[in-house]
Structures are given as structure tokens and as C-alpha cells.
Scaffold this motif. Sequence first.
Motif, PDB file in Angstrom:
ATOM      1  N   GLN A 225       4.671  -1.756  -2.491  1.00 34.04           N
ATOM      2  CA  GLN A 225       3.796  -2.817  -3.076  1.00 34.04           C
ATOM      3  C   GLN A 225       5.080  -3.541  -3.779  1.00 34.04           C
ATOM      4  OE1 GLN A 225       0.961  -1.972  -5.888  1.00 34.04           O
ATOM      5  NE2 GLN A 225       0.322  -3.882  -6.276  1.00 34.04           N
ATOM      6  N   PHE A 226       5.234  -4.758  -3.638  1.00 35.28           N
ATOM      7  CA  PHE A 226       6.500  -5.398  -4.447  1.00 35.28           C
ATOM      8  C   PHE A 226       5.813  -6.387  -5.244  1.00 35.28           C
ATOM      9  CE2 PHE A 226       7.170  -4.501   0.053  1.00 35.28           C
ATOM     10  CZ  PHE A 226       8.024  -3.300   0.008  1.00 35.28           C
ATOM     11  N   LYS A 227       6.536  -6.519  -6.370  1.00 35.49           N
ATOM     12  CA  LYS A 227       6.400  -7.619  -7.235  1.00 35.49           C
ATOM     13  C   LYS A 227       7.653  -8.618  -7.466  1.00 35.49           C
ATOM     14  CE  LYS A 227       3.015  -5.382  -9.962  1.00 35.49           C
ATOM     15  NZ  LYS A 227       2.460  -4.682 -11.187  1.00 35.49           N
ATOM     16  N   LYS A 228       7.465  -9.660  -7.797  1.00 34.82           N
ATOM     17  CA  LYS A 228       8.815 -10.603  -7.957  1.00 34.82           C
ATOM     18  C   LYS A 228       9.757 -10.010  -8.781  1.00 34.82           C
ATOM     19  CE  LYS A 228      10.101 -15.305  -8.964  1.00 34.82           C
ATOM     20  NZ  LYS A 228       9.648 -16.625  -9.181  1.00 34.82           N
ATOM     21  N   GLY A 229      10.942  -9.917  -8.439  1.00 33.75           N
ATOM     22  CA  GLY A 229      11.878  -9.157  -9.328  1.00 33.75           C
ATOM     23  C   GLY A 229      12.233  -7.872  -9.310  1.00 33.75           C
ATOM     24  N   ASP A 230      11.314  -7.013  -8.491  1.00 38.35           N
ATOM     25  CA  ASP A 230      11.562  -5.775  -8.264  1.00 38.35           C
ATOM     26  C   ASP A 230      12.751  -5.444  -7.528  1.00 38.35           C
ATOM     27  OD1 ASP A 230       8.945  -4.810  -9.293  1.00 38.35           O
ATOM     28  OD2 ASP A 230       8.046  -4.560  -7.447  1.00 38.35           O
ATOM     29  N   VAL A 231      13.498  -4.323  -8.161  1.00 37.08           N
ATOM     30  CA  VAL A 231      14.979  -4.008  -7.301  1.00 37.08           C
ATOM     31  C   VAL A 231      14.680  -2.506  -6.948  1.00 37.08           C
ATOM     32  CG1 VAL A 231      17.138  -3.845  -7.922  1.00 37.08           C
ATOM     33  CG2 VAL A 231      16.105  -5.650  -8.884  1.00 37.08           C
TER      34      VAL A 231
ATOM     35  N   GLU B  23       0.882 -13.448   3.134  1.00 37.81           N
ATOM     36  CA  GLU B  23       1.746 -14.379   2.679  1.00 37.81           C
ATOM     37  C   GLU B  23       3.296 -14.007   3.274  1.00 37.81           C
ATOM     38  OE1 GLU B  23       0.522 -17.223   1.360  1.00 37.81           O
ATOM     39  OE2 GLU B  23      -1.438 -16.308   1.238  1.00 37.81           O
ATOM     40  N   VAL B  24       3.866 -15.131   3.145  1.00 39.35           N
ATOM     41  CA  VAL B  24       5.428 -14.692   3.284  1.00 39.35           C
ATOM     42  C   VAL B  24       6.035 -13.888   2.175  1.00 39.35           C
ATOM     43  CG1 VAL B  24       7.837 -15.996   3.577  1.00 39.35           C
ATOM     44  CG2 VAL B  24       5.663 -16.970   4.483  1.00 39.35           C
ATOM     45  N   LEU B  25       7.003 -13.119   2.674  1.00 46.85           N
ATOM     46  CA  LEU B  25       7.484 -12.183   1.851  1.00 46.85           C
ATOM     47  C   LEU B  25       9.198 -12.387   1.946  1.00 46.85           C
ATOM     48  CD1 LEU B  25       7.224  -9.467  -0.033  1.00 46.85           C
ATOM     49  CD2 LEU B  25       7.753  -8.311   1.871  1.00 46.85           C
ATOM     50  N   LYS B  26       9.629 -12.859   0.699  1.00 45.87           N
ATOM     51  CA  LYS B  26      10.889 -13.025   0.707  1.00 45.87           C
ATOM     52  C   LYS B  26      11.784 -12.071  -0.219  1.00 45.87           C
ATOM     53  CE  LYS B  26      10.002 -18.134   0.899  1.00 45.87           C
ATOM     54  NZ  LYS B  26      10.476 -19.256   0.293  1.00 45.87           N
ATOM     55  N   PHE B  27      13.059 -11.687   0.214  1.00 46.11           N
ATOM     56  CA  PHE B  27      13.896 -10.733  -0.530  1.00 46.11           C
ATOM     57  C   PHE B  27      15.344 -11.138  -0.299  1.00 46.11           C
ATOM     58  CE2 PHE B  27      12.055  -8.486   3.049  1.00 46.11           C
ATOM     59  CZ  PHE B  27      13.262  -7.746   3.596  1.00 46.11           C
ATOM     60  N   MET B  28      16.009 -10.512  -1.298  1.00 46.02           N
ATOM     61  CA  MET B  28      17.568 -10.522  -1.029  1.00 46.02           C
ATOM     62  C   MET B  28      18.236  -9.098  -0.962  1.00 46.02           C
ATOM     63  SD  MET B  28      18.486 -13.888  -1.536  1.00 46.02           S
ATOM     64  CE  MET B  28      20.224 -14.137  -1.551  1.00 46.02           C
ATOM     65  N   VAL B  29      19.012  -9.134   0.213  1.00 39.31           N
ATOM     66  CA  VAL B  29      19.626  -7.700   0.117  1.00 39.31           C
ATOM     67  C   VAL B  29      21.362  -7.859  -0.154  1.00 39.31           C
ATOM     68  CG1 VAL B  29      20.288  -5.744   1.869  1.00 39.31           C
ATOM     69  CG2 VAL B  29      17.984  -6.875   2.095  1.00 39.31           C
TER      70      VAL B  29
ATOM     71  N   TYR C 248      17.573  -4.187  -2.460  1.00 37.93           N
ATOM     72  CA  TYR C 248      16.539  -5.002  -2.367  1.00 37.93           C
ATOM     73  C   TYR C 248      16.278  -5.870  -3.608  1.00 37.93           C
ATOM     74  CZ  TYR C 248      15.332  -3.315   2.400  1.00 37.93           C
ATOM     75  OH  TYR C 248      15.644  -2.953   3.790  1.00 37.93           O
ATOM     76  N   THR C 249      16.146  -6.901  -3.526  1.00 35.75           N
ATOM     77  CA  THR C 249      15.543  -7.789  -5.040  1.00 35.75           C
ATOM     78  C   THR C 249      14.360  -8.718  -4.223  1.00 35.75           C
ATOM     79  OG1 THR C 249      17.964  -7.617  -5.931  1.00 35.75           O
ATOM     80  CG2 THR C 249      15.858  -8.955  -6.875  1.00 35.75           C
ATOM     81  N   PHE C 250      13.383  -8.218  -4.627  1.00 31.58           N
ATOM     82  CA  PHE C 250      12.178  -9.024  -4.264  1.00 31.58           C
ATOM     83  C   PHE C 250      11.836 -10.708  -4.888  1.00 31.58           C
ATOM     84  CE2 PHE C 250      11.787  -4.980  -2.332  1.00 31.58           C
ATOM     85  CZ  PHE C 250      11.201  -5.262  -1.033  1.00 31.58           C
ATOM     86  N   LEU C 251      11.677 -11.712  -4.199  1.00 28.86           N
ATOM     87  CA  LEU C 251      11.695 -12.944  -4.519  1.00 28.86           C
ATOM     88  C   LEU C 251      10.313 -13.183  -4.636  1.00 28.86           C
ATOM     89  CD1 LEU C 251      14.630 -14.588  -2.686  1.00 28.86           C
ATOM     90  CD2 LEU C 251      14.656 -13.606  -5.060  1.00 28.86           C
TER      91      LEU C 251
ATOM     92  N   MET D  18       8.571  -1.826  -8.164  1.00 24.01           N
ATOM     93  CA  MET D  18       8.329  -1.681  -6.747  1.00 24.01           C
ATOM     94  C   MET D  18       7.447  -0.312  -6.665  1.00 24.01           C
ATOM     95  SD  MET D  18      10.670  -1.476  -3.064  1.00 24.01           S
ATOM     96  CE  MET D  18      11.618  -0.066  -3.512  1.00 24.01           C
ATOM     97  N   ASN D  19       6.472  -0.037  -5.842  1.00 20.93           N
ATOM     98  CA  ASN D  19       5.432   1.240  -5.944  1.00 20.93           C
ATOM     99  C   ASN D  19       5.699   1.706  -4.433  1.00 20.93           C
ATOM    100  OD1 ASN D  19       3.742   3.091  -6.593  1.00 20.93           O
ATOM    101  ND2 ASN D  19       2.043   2.008  -6.217  1.00 20.93           N
ATOM    102  N   LEU D  20       6.178   2.758  -4.051  1.00 20.57           N
ATOM    103  CA  LEU D  20       6.081   3.449  -2.889  1.00 20.57           C
ATOM    104  C   LEU D  20       5.068   4.551  -2.611  1.00 20.57           C
ATOM    105  CD1 LEU D  20       9.959   3.409  -1.928  1.00 20.57           C
ATOM    106  CD2 LEU D  20       8.191   1.871  -1.148  1.00 20.57           C
ATOM    107  N   ILE D  21       4.519   4.358  -1.560  1.00 20.62           N
ATOM    108  CA  ILE D  21       3.395   5.499  -1.311  1.00 20.62           C
ATOM    109  C   ILE D  21       3.548   6.094   0.001  1.00 20.62           C
ATOM    110  CG2 ILE D  21       0.866   6.002  -0.981  1.00 20.62           C
ATOM    111  CD1 ILE D  21       0.269   3.653  -3.020  1.00 20.62           C
TER     112      ILE D  21
END
Length: 128
Positions: free
Chosen positions: A88-94, A115-121, A67-70, A1-4
Motif C-alpha cells: 500500500q503506497f502513499k504519495k511521497g513514500d520511498v 487508478e493509475v500508479l506513478k512512481f520514480m525509480v 522507489y518514490t511513489f508519486l 509504504m506498508n508491505l504485507i
Amino acid sequence: MNLIELSPVGNFESWEIARLNEFRSEQFAKTLSQSPIYENDEFRLWNITLKPKERLPFRKITNDFSYTFLTEGFGVFHQGDGKINFGQFKKGDVYYYSIKKYGELILDFENISLEVLKFMVIELKTDS
């Protein structure tokens, strides 16, 4: 995960009026969605799906969470201290947030992907 960082702490001037009014009303959401997909005495598990431009309203967070991004995507976080972050999130980023280390957090989140963004919290419950 990249935060700016898009806007520093204390700078509410770049906020949209509607979002600023929502924040100032202090009518924060109690949960991330209608109900967690799993809950026990130790944690709650949320499955979040956001369509493009869809957002989670402001919520006062008082428990540690991760958060875990799917899926891959982009999002914007507005924080209660005025700070705005682009993610900016990639699949598997926590991403993990510790209340004890950083303090309570007021936060919203908007999917700015095409696109749709999916993640687990996972929200840890505090000791009673």
C-alpha cells in the motif's frame, strides 16, 4: 509504504500458472521500460506509470535502487524466492533496496489499484 506478506519464501503454490511459467523461463526484462528519462555514470532515473492491472515483468535486479511513489495505490510483488508481498503506497513514500545487504533480486510488480500508479525509480550503477 506498508508491505504485507501474502505468501512466504519457497511457496510457489499460490502463483498463477502463467506467471510461474514466465518466471521459470528465465527470460527476465533487462530494463524497467524502454529507456530511462535520465542517465549518467552513477545512476539511471526511470519514470514509471502503470494503469490498473498493468505490470512490470520479472527483472533480475543487480544494483541498489529506490522507489518514490508519486500517487497513492496498491501493488503486488512476486519475488524469485516465491515470496509475494502486497504493498500500500502513499504519495511521497520511498523504498530503498541494498544489493550488498540483501542480495540480488528477481521481481515483478503489478498495479492492483483502481487508478493509475506513478512512481520514480533511481537505479544506482555499480562501480566498474
